[in-house]
Design an enzyme around this catalytic site. Sequence first.
Site, PDB file in Angstrom:
ATOM      1  N   LYS A 115       0.822  -1.217   0.000  1.00 35.14           N
ATOM      2  CA  LYS A 115       0.000   0.000   0.000  1.00 35.14           C
ATOM      3  C   LYS A 115       0.844   1.251   0.000  1.00 35.14           C
ATOM      4  O   LYS A 115       0.469   2.264  -0.593  1.00 35.14           O
ATOM      5  CB  LYS A 115      -0.974  -0.001   1.184  1.00 35.14           C
ATOM      6  N   LYS A 197      -4.325 -10.934  -6.889  1.00 41.74           N
ATOM      7  CA  LYS A 197      -5.621 -11.193  -6.238  1.00 41.74           C
ATOM      8  C   LYS A 197      -6.682 -10.190  -6.718  1.00 41.74           C
ATOM      9  O   LYS A 197      -6.356  -9.054  -7.081  1.00 41.74           O
ATOM     10  CB  LYS A 197      -5.484 -11.164  -4.709  1.00 41.74           C
ATOM     11  N   LYS A 200     -10.337  -4.649  -4.379  1.00 41.32           N
ATOM     12  CA  LYS A 200     -11.339  -3.575  -4.471  1.00 41.32           C
ATOM     13  C   LYS A 200     -10.790  -2.345  -5.171  1.00 41.32           C
ATOM     14  O   LYS A 200     -11.536  -1.555  -5.716  1.00 41.32           O
ATOM     15  CB  LYS A 200     -11.782  -3.169  -3.060  1.00 41.32           C
TER      16      LYS A 200
HETATM   17  P1  TYM Z   1     -10.980  -6.535   3.248  1.00 37.09           P
HETATM   18  O1  TYM Z   1     -12.058  -5.547   3.405  1.00 37.09           O
HETATM   19  O2  TYM Z   1      -9.864  -6.214   2.297  1.00 37.09           O
HETATM   20  O3  TYM Z   1     -11.574  -7.917   2.814  1.00 37.09           O
HETATM   21  C1  TYM Z   1     -12.640  -8.541   3.534  1.00 37.09           C
HETATM   22  C2  TYM Z   1     -12.412 -10.040   3.556  1.00 37.09           C
HETATM   23  O4  TYM Z   1     -12.289 -10.546   2.219  1.00 37.09           O
HETATM   24  C3  TYM Z   1     -11.086 -11.292   2.081  1.00 37.09           C
HETATM   25  N1  TYM Z   1     -10.568 -11.112   0.714  1.00 37.09           N
HETATM   26  C4  TYM Z   1     -10.385 -12.106  -0.157  1.00 37.09           C
HETATM   27  N2  TYM Z   1     -10.583 -13.432  -0.064  1.00 37.09           N
HETATM   28  C5  TYM Z   1     -10.311 -14.175  -1.155  1.00 37.09           C
HETATM   29  N3  TYM Z   1      -9.860 -13.658  -2.336  1.00 37.09           N
HETATM   30  C6  TYM Z   1      -9.642 -12.331  -2.468  1.00 37.09           C
HETATM   31  N4  TYM Z   1      -9.229 -11.817  -3.622  1.00 37.09           N
HETATM   32  C7  TYM Z   1      -9.910 -11.490  -1.344  1.00 37.09           C
HETATM   33  N5  TYM Z   1      -9.821 -10.156  -1.141  1.00 37.09           N
HETATM   34  C8  TYM Z   1     -10.217  -9.950   0.130  1.00 37.09           C
HETATM   35  C9  TYM Z   1     -10.137 -10.704   3.121  1.00 37.09           C
HETATM   36  O5  TYM Z   1      -9.114 -11.607   3.456  1.00 37.09           O
HETATM   37  C10 TYM Z   1     -11.089 -10.428   4.252  1.00 37.09           C
HETATM   38  O6  TYM Z   1     -11.289 -11.594   5.018  1.00 37.09           O
HETATM   39  N6  TYM Z   1      -8.094  -5.803   7.261  1.00 37.09           N
HETATM   40  C11 TYM Z   1      -9.310  -6.455   6.785  1.00 37.09           C
HETATM   41  C12 TYM Z   1     -10.557  -6.048   7.553  1.00 37.09           C
HETATM   42  C13 TYM Z   1     -10.444  -6.243   9.021  1.00 37.09           C
HETATM   43  C14 TYM Z   1     -10.477  -7.482   9.715  1.00 37.09           C
HETATM   44  C15 TYM Z   1     -10.379  -7.149  11.094  1.00 37.09           C
HETATM   45  C16 TYM Z   1     -10.596  -8.816   9.300  1.00 37.09           C
HETATM   46  C17 TYM Z   1     -10.341  -5.241   9.945  1.00 37.09           C
HETATM   47  N7  TYM Z   1     -10.312  -5.793  11.182  1.00 37.09           N
HETATM   48  C18 TYM Z   1     -10.383  -8.147  12.087  1.00 37.09           C
HETATM   49  C19 TYM Z   1     -10.586  -9.802  10.295  1.00 37.09           C
HETATM   50  C20 TYM Z   1     -10.473  -9.475  11.658  1.00 37.09           C
HETATM   51  C21 TYM Z   1      -9.509  -6.090   5.340  1.00 37.09           C
HETATM   52  O7  TYM Z   1      -9.018  -5.105   4.860  1.00 37.09           O
HETATM   53  O8  TYM Z   1     -10.373  -6.911   4.665  1.00 37.09           O
END
Ligand code: TYM
Length: 332
Positions: A115, A197, A200
């Site tokens: 990032k 991957k 978003k």
């Molecule tokens: P975020 O918002 O990027 O993504 C949400 C969830 O989706 C999963 N994910 C994926 N899984 C499979 N293939 C992909 N291409 C893919 N892209 C995203 C992520 O692994 C996630 O599970 N930091 C986290 C949010 C967060 C969080 C937490 C998660 C904040 N606090 C505490 C677990 C526990 C995030 O940015 O997810």
Amino acid sequence: MDEQKKNMLSLIQPTNTPHLGNYLGAMQNWVRLQNDYNCYFGIADLHSITVRQDPAKLRAQIKESYALLIAAGLDPEKSTLFVQGHNCHHAELSWILSCYTQFGELSRMTQFKDKSAKYSDNINAGLFTYPVLMAADILLYQADLVPVGADQKQHLELARNIAQRFNGVYGDTFTMPEPYITKTTAKVMSLQEPTKKMSKSDENPNASVWVLDDKDTIIRKFKRAVTDSEAEVCAREGKDGIINLMSIYSAVTGRSFEEIEAEFKGKGYGDFKLAVGEATADMLAPMQAEFKRISADKAYLENCMKQGAEKAYKATRKTLQKVHKKVGFVVL
Ligand code: TYM
């Protein structure tokens, strides 16, 4: 809260509409596991401002993401569905835990490195301490299980290290969280660059399928998916695009790779892509209909959010008090 059950927690950032990776890698497992655990699912609004956001758009997306949790099948009566920023304990514990996290540990986080390369004009302190806030999210709720995609594994390991360090100094305080990552959908890849991957923030509109895309759009995106110059649907090395589509099709239909290979033996990629597109659109259709229905009921959504905020606050007060006592603050 059911004392017999373990705790499960996960959050999603409201930085855009969730994509198929978010759904298959995370949300689908949340729905599947929700009856077996005391569940806490949240919208990570605090995390989202580590990258500059348009305020009106962010507010709308927080509401949209929240409604999507319910539309996906999470029950706001059974589970605690909350917006992270509505519970001030997250930010408070995050500060405390940051004093138990090493600069070197945070410097090694691959997401920070990625990032800060991508947003090089805004490498803010929040981007750096992002994983500490995530550790606070997890440890605050004494989560046993954290269902996430593979990209969050390193952050989870850090949360475990912080918990272990804190418990080592002060005695048992935090539950040691375990990641829950489903093999086939741990990393759903971009439809345009299958070695990257699905993300978003991808600027290519054909790279990601959004969970609110209509059927025609979904089919068109799958039709345009980058594959290879062969014509055989099988999971051989070097066929990243096809393996990605097979993983998606497998997750959506429940069929194994062998079954998929048999189904498309002698058929071209065109047939396969169409099948993946149709199956994906059909899987998302009920959630889309439910989303439309729920979004129209603003009072219901606001009420759910308020209740979620209260439940989240209550569920985490004890942990924070315990932490205050352990580190030597005066608890009134
Ligand atoms: P975020 O918002 O990027 O993504 C949400 C969830 O989706 C999963 N994910 C994926 N899984 C499979 N293939 C992909 N291409 C893919 N892209 C995203 C992520 O692994 C996630 O599970 N930091 C986290 C949010 C967060 C969080 C937490 C998660 C904040 N606090 C505490 C677990 C526990 C995030 O940015 O997810």
